[in-house]
Enzyme design. Structure first.
Site, PDB file in Angstrom:
ATOM      1  N   LYS A 134       0.836  -1.205   0.000  1.00 60.94           N
ATOM      2  CA  LYS A 134       0.000   0.000   0.000  1.00 60.94           C
ATOM      3  C   LYS A 134       0.869   1.253   0.000  1.00 60.94           C
ATOM      4  O   LYS A 134       0.570   2.239  -0.686  1.00 60.94           O
ATOM      5  CB  LYS A 134      -0.926  -0.004   1.215  1.00 60.94           C
ATOM      6  CG  LYS A 134      -1.793   1.245   1.315  1.00 60.94           C
ATOM      7  CD  LYS A 134      -2.806   1.159   2.439  1.00 60.94           C
ATOM      8  CE  LYS A 134      -3.650   2.437   2.512  1.00 60.94           C
ATOM      9  NZ  LYS A 134      -4.740   2.332   3.511  1.00 60.94           N
ATOM     10  N   HIS A 281      -9.988 -24.586 -37.801  1.00 61.94           N
ATOM     11  CA  HIS A 281     -11.160 -24.072 -37.092  1.00 61.94           C
ATOM     12  C   HIS A 281     -11.596 -25.007 -35.961  1.00 61.94           C
ATOM     13  O   HIS A 281     -12.763 -25.380 -35.844  1.00 61.94           O
ATOM     14  CB  HIS A 281     -12.310 -23.809 -38.059  1.00 61.94           C
ATOM     15  CG  HIS A 281     -12.015 -22.732 -39.059  1.00 61.94           C
ATOM     16  ND1 HIS A 281     -11.694 -21.443 -38.687  1.00 61.94           N
ATOM     17  CD2 HIS A 281     -11.941 -22.769 -40.407  1.00 61.94           C
ATOM     18  CE1 HIS A 281     -11.462 -20.722 -39.775  1.00 61.94           C
ATOM     19  NE2 HIS A 281     -11.592 -21.503 -40.828  1.00 61.94           N
TER      20      HIS A 281
END
Length: 528
Positions: A134, A281
Site C-alpha cells: 500500500k 477451425h
C-alpha cells in the site's frame, strides 16, 4: 535504510541479506530467519527486540505490532505521519522481504489434514505484505527470490529503487496475496466438514471458485479484428501443456491460432505412437499414426488436403528434416512438436511467418502427458461460469460391448478404437471414418448427425479416398437407423457409438440387416 526480512522459503536469502548489509542497510528479521542470518555472522535485530514484545501463541503473533506496521505504512511526505513515528519511537522500514507459509504446497500433499492446512495459513505475512505494498512509494516489497537480483542491481547503482520498480513490486505483492487467499478459499470451500474428522472429504466443486491466471501476452486481436484479447496461463502450468510452449520462430500467435493449437496438441497427446494431427477451425481435419513423423503427416494430409491449407499441425515426436521438407510444401499457420532436429528447423528458416512451437515432454516422457490435461473445464455464460470435469475418459477394448450378430475382427477393433479417440476431439455432432490408423472422412459441428455423416463422405470423395471397409465413430447415439444407413451406404463395415437411444434396437436390427458389426462404448463424447 531499514530492511525487514521474514521468509518461509529461504532460497537465496542469506546472500541477499549479506549484500544488503554491505550496502549499509540495517537488517530486521523474525524468529527462524533471524537465527539463520545471525548464524551466518550477519548483524540482525530480531523483531521481538524491535517491538519489545515477545513472540506468542506458538508464533501466531509476532509482527502484528505498531512498530512494524507503523514503520511500513507511514508516508514520508506527510509531516503528521513522521511526527507520529517520532512520538512513538518508531523507525521507518524501507524494504520488506516477505514470503508466506507454504499453504499451497501443504494442501497439495496426500493426506493433508485440516489442522495441517490451518496452521499453514499465514496471518502476519500477508498483513505486512499489504502494508508495504500500500505504501509502495516509500517501501520496496519483495515477495519472491526471483526479484532479488534486480533490486540489488538498482540499490548498488543508485542507492534507491525507482518508483517504477517499487510500483511493479507492489503489484506483484498484491497479486501474491490474492493468489494466497484464493488458494485458502478454494481449499476450505471444497471441504465437507464432519464433526470429529480431521481429514474431511472434499467436494468435487468448491462453493466458491477463485481462478488465478497470469498473463503471458496481449494478442493483436481476438476471434475477430474488432475484439481485444490476451493469453493467460495457470499459476502452476502442467508440464507438456500448450502454455509451456517455446516459440522458436514466426509471427505472434493470434487468438484463433492458440485455440486451434490447443485442439491439435490435446488430440496428438492422446497417442503413444508417432502421430500427426492437422486442425482447422478447432476441428481435426486429418489425423494419423505412422512409423515416424513423415509417415503420420503424409497419411493425415491425405484425409482433407483442401482443409489442411493454412492449418495447424501437431506431431508428438521429434520432427526431422524429411518430415519438415514435406510439410514446408504447404501453407502452415502453426507447427508444434516436442523437439526438432537442427536440419528440420533449417528447412523453415525461409518460411519466416510459420509459427514454430516446441513443447517439451514432461518428466517421464509422453506416457505422462495425461497429467498435463486440464482436470476441470470452464465456459463463460452471461454473468456466470460453467465448470465441469474434463472429458479425459480413456476407452479400453474390454469396455466395448458388441451388440450385433457379426463380431468385429481384430483389425476392425483397432480401427474402431482409433476412430473413437478422434471423435472425442471433433465438434459435435461428430462422425469420423477411419482405417489403418488414418482418418478417411471427418464430419463435424452439424445440427444433424445425418449431415455430419454426409459431409464426411463428401470430404473423402473430394480427397479421392474410398470409404469401403472403413470403421465409423459417432460421438453420440444414432437416434434413428437413417444415420447408420448413410455410413454403411458410404462403405463402412463397422461402427462404434455410445448406445442409449430409445430406438437402439431399431439401429441394431438395421446393422444386422446391413451385415455390419457394431459396438457400444457406453460413453458419449459431446464437444461444443
Amino acid at each position: 535504510m531499514n530492511a525487514l526480512i521474514s521468509v518461509s522459503d529461504k532460497t537465496g536469502i542469506v546472500e541477499f541479506a549479506r549484500a544488503l548489509h554491505a550496502l549499509g542497510i540495517k537488517l530486521i528479521s523474525t524468529g527462524g530467519t533471524a537465527k539463520l542470518l545471525a548464524d551466518q555472522g550477519l548483524p540482525v535485530t530480531e523483531v521481538a527486540q524491535l517491538t519489545g514484545f515477545p513472540e506468542m501463541l506458538d508464533g501466531r503473533v509476532k509482527t502484528l505490532h505498531p512498530k512494524v506496521h507503523g514503520g511500513l505504512l507511514a508516508r514520508r511526505d506527510l509531516p503528521e505521519h513522521m511526527a507520529a513515528l517520532k512520538a512513538h519511537a518508531i523507525d521507518t522500514i524501507d524494504l520488506a522481504v516477505i514470503n508466506l507459509y507454504p499453504f499451497e504446497a501443504t494442501v497439495a500433499k496426500p493426506g493433508c489434514t485440516l489442522e495441517d492446512a490451518i496452521e499453514n495459513i499465514d496471518i502476519g505475512g500477508p498483513a505486512m505484505v499489504r502494508s508495504a505494498a500500500k505504501n509502495w512509494k516509500d517501501v520496496g516489497i519483495l515477495t519472491d527470490a526471483s526479484q532479488y537480483p534486480q533490486v540489488l542491481a538498482e540499490l548498488k547503482a543508485g542507492g534507491a529503487l525507482t518508483l517504477a520498480t517499487k510500483f511493479a513490486l507492489s503489484v506483484a505483492a498484491f497479486n501474491r496475496v490474492a493468489q494466497y487467499d484464493a488458494a485458502i478459499s478454494d481449499y476450505l470451500s471444497s471441504l465437507n466438514f464432519e464433526e470429529g474428522n480431521n481429514t474431511p472429504s472434499c467436494k468435487l466443486f468448491p462453493d466458491q471458485s477463485n481462478g488465478c491466471f497470469v498473463k503471458l501476452q496481449d494478442l493483436r486481436y481476438g476471434e475477430n479484428p474488432h475484439q481485444s484479447a490476451a493469453f493467460y496461463r495457470d499459476l502452476h502450468p502442467a508440464p507438456g501443456s500448450l502454455v509451456t510452449a517455446v516459440q522458436l520462430q514466426g509471427k505472434e500467435l493470434s487468438y484463433n491460432n492458440i485455440g486451434d493449437a490447443d485442439a491439435a496438441w490435446e488430440c496428438v497427446k492422446s497417442f503413444n505412437t508417432p502421430a500427426c494431427v492437422i486442425v482447422k477451425h478447432a476441428n481435426p481435419c486429418g489425423v494419423a499414426v505412422g512409423a515416424d513423423a513423415l509417415a503420420a503427416y503424409s497419411k493425415a494430409f491425405q484425409t482433407d488436403p483442401t482443409s489442411a491449407f493454412g492449418g495447424i499441425i501437431a506431431v508428438n515426436c521429434t520432427l526431422d528434416e524429411r518430415a519438415a521438407l514435406q510439410m514446408s510444401k504447404q501453407f502452415i499457420e502453426v507447427l508444434m512438436a516436442p523437439d526438432y532436429t537442427p536440419e528440420a528447423l533449417a528447412v523453415f528458416k525461409s518460411k519466416v511467418n510459420v509459427r514454430i512451437l516446441k513443447i517439451a515432454l514432461p518428466p517421464g516422457g509422453g506416457s505422462d502427458w495425461d497429467n498435463g490435461r486440464n482436470a476441470v473445464e470452464s465456459k463463460r455464460v452471461g454473468s456466470g461460469l460453467l465448470l465441469q470435469t474434463a472429458d479425459n475418459h480413456i476407452l479400453k477394448l474390454a469396455d466395448l460391448k458388441v451388440v450385433t450378430k457379426l463380431q468385429p475382427t481384430p483389425e476392425q477393433l483397432q480401427d474402431l478404437m482409433f476412430a473413437w479417440n478422434i471423435a472425442k476431439f471433433v465438434k459435435s455432432n461428430a462422425i469420423v471414418f477411419c482405417k489403418d490408423g488414418m482418418t478417411y472422412g471427418v464430419g463435424a459441428g452439424q445440427m444433424s448427425r445425418l449431415d455430419s455423416a454426409r459431409i464426411a463422405s463428401i470430404k473423402a470423395e473430394h480427397a479421392g479416398l474410398s470409404l469401403k471397409g472403413t470403421a465409423v465413430a459417432s460421438d453420440a447415439f444414432f437416434p434413428f437407423r437413417d444415420g447408420l444407413d448413410v455410413v454403411v451406404d458410404a462403405g463402412a463395415t463397422c461402427v462404434i457409438q455410445p448406445g442409449g437411444s430409445m430406438r437402439d434396437q431399431e439401429v441394431i436390427d438395421a446393422a444386422n440387416e446391413r451385415g455390419v458389426a457394431m459396438v457400444y462404448s457406453g460413453v458419449r463424447h459431446f464437444r461444443h
